[in-house]
Design a protein around this motif. Structure first.
Motif, PDB file in Angstrom:
ATOM      1  N   LEU A 183      -5.321   8.583  -9.435  1.00 59.68           N
ATOM      2  CA  LEU A 183      -4.954   8.326  -8.034  1.00 59.68           C
ATOM      3  C   LEU A 183      -6.057   8.815  -7.096  1.00 59.68           C
ATOM      4  N   TYR A 191       0.871  -1.170   0.000  1.00 59.30           N
ATOM      5  CA  TYR A 191       0.000   0.000   0.000  1.00 59.30           C
ATOM      6  C   TYR A 191       0.916   1.230   0.000  1.00 59.30           C
ATOM      7  N   PHE A 192       0.686   2.133  -0.943  1.00 60.00           N
ATOM      8  CA  PHE A 192       1.552   3.308  -1.079  1.00 60.00           C
ATOM      9  C   PHE A 192       0.773   4.572  -0.730  1.00 60.00           C
ATOM     10  N   ARG A 246      -2.962   9.430  -3.406  1.00 59.96           N
ATOM     11  CA  ARG A 246      -2.140  10.557  -3.836  1.00 59.96           C
ATOM     12  C   ARG A 246      -1.675  11.381  -2.651  1.00 59.96           C
ATOM     13  N   TYR A 298       5.053  10.334  -4.693  1.00 60.25           N
ATOM     14  CA  TYR A 298       5.897   9.453  -5.501  1.00 60.25           C
ATOM     15  C   TYR A 298       6.985  10.221  -6.241  1.00 60.25           C
ATOM     16  N   PHE A 319      -2.902   2.443  -3.971  1.00 55.91           N
ATOM     17  CA  PHE A 319      -2.235   3.735  -3.962  1.00 55.91           C
ATOM     18  C   PHE A 319      -3.189   4.839  -3.527  1.00 55.91           C
ATOM     19  N   LEU A 335       5.511   1.608 -10.283  1.00 58.38           N
ATOM     20  CA  LEU A 335       4.269   1.555  -9.517  1.00 58.38           C
ATOM     21  C   LEU A 335       3.050   1.399 -10.418  1.00 58.38           C
TER      22      LEU A 335
END
Length: 202
Positions: free
Chosen positions: A168, A58-59, A87, A63, A85, A77
């Motif tokens: 995102l 999980y991001f 933002r 980025y 993801f 990614l």
């Protein structure tokens, strides 16, 4: 440069909120603030997979900017179909720069040119150079900004990357997990909270 970090929540479904250094399987690994640090990200993910072959990533956003390899980060990614993801504020502004619109309205930033100029001091130039854009061209457009000049400058950013940033979300959630980059007001309804302005760059 980048402020890469990783959170690990233990338990087969991640519910008990403890941390461990033992070998695990299928855990949720939460990674934030990659900031263009591609090689560091690869090293981190390799370390994770050595401990957890079925890791779920999980991001948490941010980025791009600051680090020298934002393009490579996005390329990686955007091909991870099993990851989640959200933002960050740097992604929000980059979205506005390359797409002319963003998830949230920004009263102090009226469009792509303002976003471009306002985030150059926060590493946007490094992001653009990772796409092969010459620093002299960046300086020229910054000195005499125009819609046509900025559009020409951004031509190396591929359409696939533009679509990825545009898509995102501000938040991702599961039954026992909510992930947002920053500035989430828990006292507001979900729809309203998701629309709160992003924080200024740190």
């Amino acid at each position: 440069m980048g402020g890469l970090y990783c959170e690990l929540w233990i338990g087969g479904d991640g519910r008990n909120g403890t941390r461990s250094s033992s070998r695990l399987n299928g855990m949720r690994w939460i990674i934030g603030d990659v900031h263009g640090m591609f090689r560091m990200l690869l090293a981190l993910m390799e370390q994770v997979r050595q401990r957890d072959a079925d890791a779920r990533f999980y991001f948490v956003g941010d980025y791009v900017n600051r680090g020298p390899e934002s393009k490579q980060v996005v390329e990686l990614l955007s091909t991870m179909r099993d990851a989640r993801f959200v933002r960050g504020n740097h992604d929000e502004i980059f979205d506005l720069v390359i797409n002319g619109k963003s998830y949230e309205s920004h009263p102090e930033i009226f469009g792509s040119i303002e976003a471009f100029l306002s985030f150059l001091p926060f590493g946007l130039d490094a992001t653009l150079m990772s796409y092969g854009i010459d620093s002299a061209d960046i300086e020229r457009v910054a000195h005499r900004p125009s819609p046509d000049g900025l559009k020409k400058l951004l031509e190396p950013v591929p359409e696939s990357h533009r679509k990825w940033f545009a898509a995102l979300p501000a938040v991702t959630q599961e039954l026992d997990l909510l992930i947002v980059h920053a500035k989430w007001d828990v006292d507001l309804p979900n729809d309203s909270a998701a629309r709160q302005p992003s924080p200024p760059p740190p």
